[in-house]
Design a protein around this motif. Structure first.
Motif, short mmCIF file in Angstrom:
data_model
loop_
_atom_site.label_atom_id
_atom_site.label_comp_id
_atom_site.label_asym_id
_atom_site.label_seq_id
_atom_site.Cartn_x
_atom_site.Cartn_y
_atom_site.Cartn_z
N LYS A 93 40.34 43.98 48.61
CA LYS A 93 40.23 43.22 49.86
C LYS A 93 39.23 43.88 50.80
O LYS A 93 38.41 43.20 51.42
CB LYS A 93 41.58 43.13 50.56
N ALA A 94 39.30 45.19 50.90
CA ALA A 94 38.38 45.92 51.77
C ALA A 94 36.92 45.75 51.32
O ALA A 94 36.01 45.75 52.15
CB ALA A 94 38.74 47.41 51.81
N MET A 95 36.71 45.59 50.03
CA MET A 95 35.36 45.42 49.48
C MET A 95 34.87 43.98 49.56
O MET A 95 33.72 43.70 49.29
CB MET A 95 35.30 45.89 48.02
N GLY A 96 35.77 43.05 49.87
CA GLY A 96 35.33 41.67 50.05
C GLY A 96 36.00 40.61 49.20
O GLY A 96 35.59 39.45 49.23
N ALA A 97 37.02 40.97 48.44
CA ALA A 97 37.75 39.94 47.69
C ALA A 97 38.46 39.03 48.68
O ALA A 97 39.09 39.50 49.62
CB ALA A 97 38.76 40.57 46.74
N ARG A 98 38.34 37.74 48.47
CA ARG A 98 38.96 36.78 49.39
C ARG A 98 40.46 36.67 49.15
O ARG A 98 41.24 36.46 50.07
CB ARG A 98 38.29 35.42 49.22
N GLU A 99 40.88 36.78 47.88
CA GLU A 99 42.29 36.67 47.51
C GLU A 99 42.61 37.70 46.44
O GLU A 99 41.71 38.20 45.76
CB GLU A 99 42.60 35.28 46.95
#
Length: 129
Positions: A93-99
């Motif tokens: 999530k911190a790296m940019g995963a939306r879900e």
């Protein structure tokens, strides 16, 4: 229906996920690791979403997500792992995963997560389906 790049190193899991996605009408392009997935995108593969495992050989999911953000920042990413005792999904999530998803999950849970990721709605994690 949207086209999905599925990055999963376990053959049986990849087969199952591909079948679930295709039952819902998605076109699926498969890669066995992050390096292969990124190469497909750099080669022009047209996809609407990336569904990636986190723990993989060669290039794991966190690094894959970081590279995806640089390559195609608008592309929604859904990260998944079976390892519940680690901070992998928080890192994703911190790296940019939306879900995010914990394996195993069912078809309905996958469908809901993909719909949210593609719509750009509020993000969440799903324990199991």
């Amino acid at each position: 229906m949207p086209s999905i790049l599925l990055i999963e190193d376990d053959h049986d899991t990849a087969e199952t996920l591909q079948a679930m996605l295709e039952l819902d009408g998605h076109a699926v392009i498969r890669a066995e690791n992050g390096r292969q997935g990124l190469a497909l995108l750099q080669g022009g593969a047209a996809v609407d979403l990336v569904l990636t495992d986190i723990v993989m050989p060669d290039m794991e999911g966190i690094s894959t997500i970081q590279h995806l953000r640089g390559l195609r920042p608008e592309l929604p990413v859904v990260a998944m792992t079976a390892r519940r005792d680690t901070p992998y999904l928080r890192a994703a999530k911190a790296m940019g995963a939306r879900e995010t998803l914990y394996k195993p999950f069912g078809r309905q849970a996958l469908r809901e997560i993909l719909q949210r990721a593609l719509a750009g709605g509020p993000s969440s994690s799903v324990e199991a389906g």
